[in-house]
Design a protein around this motif. Structure first.
Motif, PDB file in Angstrom:
ATOM      1  N   LEU A 184       5.381 -14.400  49.486  1.00 29.97           N
ATOM      2  CA  LEU A 184       5.809 -14.910  48.177  1.00 29.97           C
ATOM      3  C   LEU A 184       7.269 -14.572  47.906  1.00 29.97           C
ATOM      4  O   LEU A 184       7.975 -15.340  47.250  1.00 29.97           O
ATOM      5  N   HIS A 185       7.742 -13.467  48.440  1.00 31.08           N
ATOM      6  CA  HIS A 185       9.168 -13.123  48.291  1.00 31.08           C
ATOM      7  C   HIS A 185      10.022 -14.099  49.098  1.00 31.08           C
ATOM      8  O   HIS A 185      11.036 -14.602  48.607  1.00 31.08           O
ATOM      9  N   VAL A 186       9.609 -14.392  50.318  1.00 29.33           N
ATOM     10  CA  VAL A 186      10.356 -15.347  51.151  1.00 29.33           C
ATOM     11  C   VAL A 186      10.361 -16.723  50.487  1.00 29.33           C
ATOM     12  O   VAL A 186      11.366 -17.438  50.504  1.00 29.33           O
ATOM     13  N   PRO A 246      16.087  -1.440  46.385  1.00 30.03           N
ATOM     14  CA  PRO A 246      16.783  -2.728  46.209  1.00 30.03           C
ATOM     15  C   PRO A 246      16.168  -3.855  47.039  1.00 30.03           C
ATOM     16  O   PRO A 246      15.768  -3.655  48.185  1.00 30.03           O
ATOM     17  N   CYS A 247      16.101  -5.037  46.418  1.00 29.54           N
ATOM     18  CA  CYS A 247      15.690  -6.244  47.139  1.00 29.54           C
ATOM     19  C   CYS A 247      16.743  -6.525  48.215  1.00 29.54           C
ATOM     20  O   CYS A 247      17.937  -6.547  47.918  1.00 29.54           O
ATOM     21  N   PRO A 248      16.329  -6.773  49.471  1.00 27.45           N
ATOM     22  CA  PRO A 248      17.306  -7.001  50.538  1.00 27.45           C
ATOM     23  C   PRO A 248      18.062  -8.327  50.385  1.00 27.45           C
ATOM     24  O   PRO A 248      19.088  -8.528  51.032  1.00 27.45           O
ATOM     25  N   VAL A 249      17.584  -9.224  49.502  1.00 28.18           N
ATOM     26  CA  VAL A 249      18.268 -10.503  49.309  1.00 28.18           C
ATOM     27  C   VAL A 249      19.301 -10.412  48.189  1.00 28.18           C
ATOM     28  O   VAL A 249      20.444 -10.820  48.362  1.00 28.18           O
ATOM     29  N   CYS A 250      18.891  -9.875  47.016  1.00 27.39           N
ATOM     30  CA  CYS A 250      19.780  -9.926  45.844  1.00 27.39           C
ATOM     31  C   CYS A 250      20.196  -8.553  45.332  1.00 27.39           C
ATOM     32  O   CYS A 250      21.071  -8.460  44.481  1.00 27.39           O
ATOM     33  N   GLY A 251      19.536  -7.493  45.778  1.00 27.04           N
ATOM     34  CA  GLY A 251      19.912  -6.145  45.358  1.00 27.04           C
ATOM     35  C   GLY A 251      19.240  -5.665  44.080  1.00 27.04           C
ATOM     36  O   GLY A 251      19.360  -4.499  43.709  1.00 27.04           O
ATOM     37  N   TYR A 266       7.243  -7.239  43.887  1.00 25.46           N
ATOM     38  CA  TYR A 266       7.972  -8.507  43.887  1.00 25.46           C
ATOM     39  C   TYR A 266       9.389  -8.247  43.398  1.00 25.46           C
ATOM     40  O   TYR A 266       9.680  -7.186  42.824  1.00 25.46           O
ATOM     41  N   CYS A 267      10.272  -9.235  43.597  1.00 25.53           N
ATOM     42  CA  CYS A 267      11.625  -9.118  43.081  1.00 25.53           C
ATOM     43  C   CYS A 267      11.763 -10.049  41.877  1.00 25.53           C
ATOM     44  O   CYS A 267      11.637 -11.276  42.023  1.00 25.53           O
ATOM     45  N   PRO A 268      12.000  -9.501  40.673  1.00 27.93           N
ATOM     46  CA  PRO A 268      12.112 -10.363  39.489  1.00 27.93           C
ATOM     47  C   PRO A 268      13.219 -11.421  39.637  1.00 27.93           C
ATOM     48  O   PRO A 268      13.017 -12.579  39.261  1.00 27.93           O
ATOM     49  N   THR A 269      14.375 -11.041  40.163  1.00 26.03           N
ATOM     50  CA  THR A 269      15.474 -12.004  40.273  1.00 26.03           C
ATOM     51  C   THR A 269      15.115 -13.140  41.231  1.00 26.03           C
ATOM     52  O   THR A 269      15.336 -14.319  40.926  1.00 26.03           O
ATOM     53  N   CYS A 270      14.552 -12.824  42.383  1.00 29.83           N
ATOM     54  CA  CYS A 270      14.242 -13.846  43.387  1.00 29.83           C
ATOM     55  C   CYS A 270      12.999 -14.668  43.025  1.00 29.83           C
ATOM     56  O   CYS A 270      12.872 -15.808  43.441  1.00 29.83           O
ATOM     57  N   GLN A 271      12.054 -14.072  42.295  1.00 30.71           N
ATOM     58  CA  GLN A 271      10.744 -14.707  42.200  1.00 30.71           C
ATOM     59  C   GLN A 271      10.287 -15.116  40.809  1.00 30.71           C
ATOM     60  O   GLN A 271       9.432 -15.996  40.680  1.00 30.71           O
TER      61      GLN A 271
END
Ligand SMILES: [Zn+2]
Length: 287
Positions: A184-186, A246-251, A266-271
């Protein structure tokens, strides 16, 4: 808990090690792990290994038409030994639940850590006799698992949250709590998105995420010895088990929320468009 990629790696590793070998005997130290009694484990002694395969998260060793099937559950693991100790297994004295000895003195132990004992071993004539295998949905790495198949599964699931749909073994085989978070993160998708609303580009993104996440994990695990698989799995995860990091995509900080019997990350910014997911279990309790 080992999921599809780790069990697939175990299968490939065992295939090499068991090729051409015969089983000498099975020693059972924790009788609760053995879920079948007919045929007895003694029926396996002397049989040649004809294949090793995977059904979802189940490991299946084919011994001349009889099958030794294992589900490692949350705390279970397989430990290979080039040379098994000579001393007999003492019931209840170690985390070793069951030992499989081969004709050349090598073999493996199935171990289980923790207090919840869920490791399960079956001796059956047909793997479909194992209830958990008979109920399995399609395997996501099977050629027949197309984007249309995933679309059909999501439509049939209605308003159910996609996180739960992905990890339900009767819906799709082999994906558990960790890889559903990763997928779901991807896919940059909220874990709480209602399944039947996932269509068009969203569906294609989710399908691609399932494929790349699982295939990358299998490729990373391939050739890794059993004892290193858990470390390998952990090192490849982007959000699962990483709350506060930190999220490896957006930090952004990886967030966590209760889900069913455990929690999801989960990452709030990405998802989720930057919004934290509400802990529905808690808010229900407070009403
Ligand atoms: Zn992110």
């Amino acid at each position: 808990m080992p999921e599809l990629p780790e069990v697939e790696a175990l299968v490939r590793d065992l295939r090499n090690r068991l090729d051409g070998r015969a089983l000498a005997r099975v020693d059972v130290a924790a009788f609760s792990v053995l879920k079948t009694f007919d045929p007895p484990v003694t029926a396996l002694s002397g049989l040649l290994v004809e294949g090793v395969s995977r059904h979802g998260k189940f490991l299946d060793i084919d011994l001349d038409g009889l099958h030794l099937v294992t589900h490692l559950a949350r705390g279970g693991w397989l430990r290979w030994r080039d040379e098994l100790p000579k001393a007999p297994l003492r019931p209840g004295k170690s985390p070793i639940a069951l030992r499989v000895a081969l004709d050349d003195g090598s073999g493996f132990d199935l171990t289980e850590a923790g207090t919840k004992k869920r490791l399960a071993v079956y001796v059956v004539r047909d793997p479909q006799e194992v209830p958990g295998i008979e109920r399995l949905g399609p395997d996501p790495l099977d050629d027949a698992f197309t984007v249309d198949v995933l679309g059909g599964i999501l439509q049939a699931a209605g308003r159910a949250q996609v996180k739960g749909v992905l990890r339900s073994q009767s819906t799709i085989a082999g994906i558990g709590n960790a890889y559903s978070d990763e997928i779901l993160h991807v896919a940059r998708m909220s874990p709480f998105k209602p399944a039947s609303t996932i269509t068009g580009d969203d569906l294609q993104h989710l399908y691609d995420a399932v494929q790349t996440t699982l295939r990358d994990a299998v490729a990373r695990s391939d050739g890794v010895v059993a004892s290193e698989l858990k470390k390998e799995k952990k090192s490849g995860l982007r959000v699962h088990g990483r709350a506060g990091l930190p999220c490896p995509v957006c930090g952004d900080d990886v967030a966590e929320v209760s889900f069913a019997d455990s929690s999801l990350q989960y990452c709030p910014t990405c998802q989720t468009g930057g919004k934290p997911l509400a802990d529905r279990r808690m808010s229900r309790l407070l009403k």
